[in-house]
Scaffold this motif. Structure first.
Motif, PDB file in Angstrom:
ATOM      1  N   MET A 154       0.819  -1.211   0.000  1.00 17.59           N
ATOM      2  CA  MET A 154       0.000   0.000   0.000  1.00 17.59           C
ATOM      3  C   MET A 154       0.856   1.267   0.000  1.00 17.59           C
ATOM      4  N   THR A 155       2.038   1.168   0.618  1.00 15.75           N
ATOM      5  CA  THR A 155       2.966   2.300   0.564  1.00 15.75           C
ATOM      6  C   THR A 155       3.432   2.519  -0.877  1.00 15.75           C
ATOM      7  N   LYS A 156       3.763   1.423  -1.551  1.00 14.07           N
ATOM      8  CA  LYS A 156       4.204   1.507  -2.945  1.00 14.07           C
ATOM      9  C   LYS A 156       3.115   2.067  -3.840  1.00 14.07           C
ATOM     10  N   ALA A 157       1.849   1.735  -3.542  1.00 17.38           N
ATOM     11  CA  ALA A 157       0.728   2.214  -4.355  1.00 17.38           C
ATOM     12  C   ALA A 157       0.303   3.633  -3.975  1.00 17.38           C
ATOM     13  N   GLY A 158       0.882   4.168  -2.887  1.00 13.01           N
ATOM     14  CA  GLY A 158       0.556   5.531  -2.490  1.00 13.01           C
ATOM     15  C   GLY A 158      -0.678   5.661  -1.629  1.00 13.01           C
ATOM     16  N   VAL A 159      -1.160   4.545  -1.076  1.00 14.01           N
ATOM     17  CA  VAL A 159      -2.358   4.598  -0.236  1.00 14.01           C
ATOM     18  C   VAL A 159      -2.010   5.043   1.179  1.00 14.01           C
ATOM     19  N   ILE A 160      -0.843   4.630   1.669  1.00 17.84           N
ATOM     20  CA  ILE A 160      -0.389   5.034   2.999  1.00 17.84           C
ATOM     21  C   ILE A 160       1.046   5.518   2.893  1.00 17.84           C
ATOM     22  N   GLU A 161       1.486   6.239   3.926  1.00 19.79           N
ATOM     23  CA  GLU A 161       2.846   6.742   3.948  1.00 19.79           C
ATOM     24  C   GLU A 161       3.778   5.670   4.503  1.00 19.79           C
ATOM     25  N   GLU A 162       5.044   5.778   4.126  1.00 18.01           N
ATOM     26  CA  GLU A 162       6.029   4.803   4.568  1.00 18.01           C
ATOM     27  C   GLU A 162       6.301   4.968   6.052  1.00 18.01           C
ATOM     28  N   MET A 163       6.324   3.848   6.768  1.00 15.88           N
ATOM     29  CA  MET A 163       6.638   3.878   8.193  1.00 15.88           C
ATOM     30  C   MET A 163       8.136   3.739   8.378  1.00 15.88           C
ATOM     31  N   VAL A 164       8.664   4.392   9.412  1.00 17.56           N
ATOM     32  CA  VAL A 164      10.083   4.228   9.715  1.00 17.56           C
ATOM     33  C   VAL A 164      10.298   2.830  10.252  1.00 17.56           C
ATOM     34  N   SER A 165      11.478   2.268   9.998  1.00 17.40           N
ATOM     35  CA  SER A 165      11.731   0.871  10.351  1.00 17.40           C
ATOM     36  C   SER A 165      11.596   0.617  11.839  1.00 17.40           C
ATOM     37  N   ASP A 166      11.974   1.606  12.683  1.00 19.54           N
ATOM     38  CA  ASP A 166      11.867   1.416  14.131  1.00 19.54           C
ATOM     39  C   ASP A 166      10.434   1.183  14.551  1.00 19.54           C
ATOM     40  N   SER A 167       9.518   1.903  13.915  1.00 16.64           N
ATOM     41  CA  SER A 167       8.104   1.741  14.260  1.00 16.64           C
ATOM     42  C   SER A 167       7.615   0.348  13.911  1.00 16.64           C
TER      43      SER A 167
END
Length: 228
Positions: free
Chosen positions: A136-149
């Motif tokens: 979904m991040t790749k499709a632009g539906v959600i923003e990328e989460m930081v790896s720590d999260s």
């Protein structure tokens, strides 16, 4: 060569993405339903064992099994919540595709991002939701989460401690009638002893007082397996 093929491969349109995601979401819901059925089926055996332990005046074993039953019921409640959130994601994705028909692309959805993040904390489907997050991040539906999260979410087991009140409620529900038939002094003494035992003392009491210890441990292990 594989990179070239990937570059030349046409990108799926929003409708295709939605169908793929909804298919995966439905599969996850079916998996959850199957897990709930397995847990509830095993719970019936545990309930029977609690009643039998109470009839033997073995309130230590009854309490140990009641604790497992409380855990299982909490797991089932959490699974139902997970299923509801998966269905909510599917609904919001449908709305996003409807908007995409107008603007020509999928737009970010704060609600979908919130739900995905919540489900990444659920141990039963954390890995699957991580894959959803990437797609979904790749499709632009959600923003990328930081790896720590992400790491923190996957490390969270979200295990709740069983309260004595909940355990006593299960004992009253399943073994109350049997316990009430014991002499008053004996009944109070056994219930008080069961309520005051720590987890270590509880295991020692079971090891000393239960003839069918192997059966008890096997039953508790089966419950743990179906919850995992």
């Amino acid at each position: 060569m594989e990179k070239i093929k990937t570059m030349l491969k046409p990108k799926p349109n929003p409708q295709q993405l939605l169908r793929d995601w909804q298919r995966k979401l439905r599969q996850e819901c079916r998996n959850i339903e199957r897990q709930i059925r397995d847990i509830q089926r095993e719970e019936k055996s545990v309930q029977k064992a609690i009643r039998e332990a109470a009839k033997r005046n073995d309130m230590g074993s009854a309490k140990a099994l009641a604790k497992e039953l409380v855990r299982s019921r909490k797991t089932v409640n959490r699974l139902y919540e997970n299923k509801a959130q998966l269905n909510s994601i599917s609904m919001h994705l449908g709305e996003s595709v409807a908007i995409a028909r107008t603007v020509g692309h999928l737009s970010k959805s704060a609600e979908v991002m919130k739900l995905v993040n919540n489900l990444m904390k659920a141990p039963e489907i954390a890995v699957t939701m991580q894959e959803f997050n990437k797609e979904m991040t790749k499709a632009g539906v959600i923003e990328e989460m930081v790896s720590d999260s992400i790491d923190n979410a996957l490390d969270s087991e979200d295990i709740e401690e069983e309260t004595e009140e909940e355990i006593d409620k299960v004992l009253s529900e399943l073994a109350g009638e049997t316990a009430a038939q014991l002499p008053e002094a004996v009944r109070k003494g056994k219930l008080k002893q069961a309520a005051q035992q720590t987890s270590t003392a509880e295991e020692e009491a079971i090891a000393e007082g239960v003839d069918d210890e192997d059966d008890l441990e096997e039953m508790r292990a089966r419950l743990a397996r179906v919850r995992s």
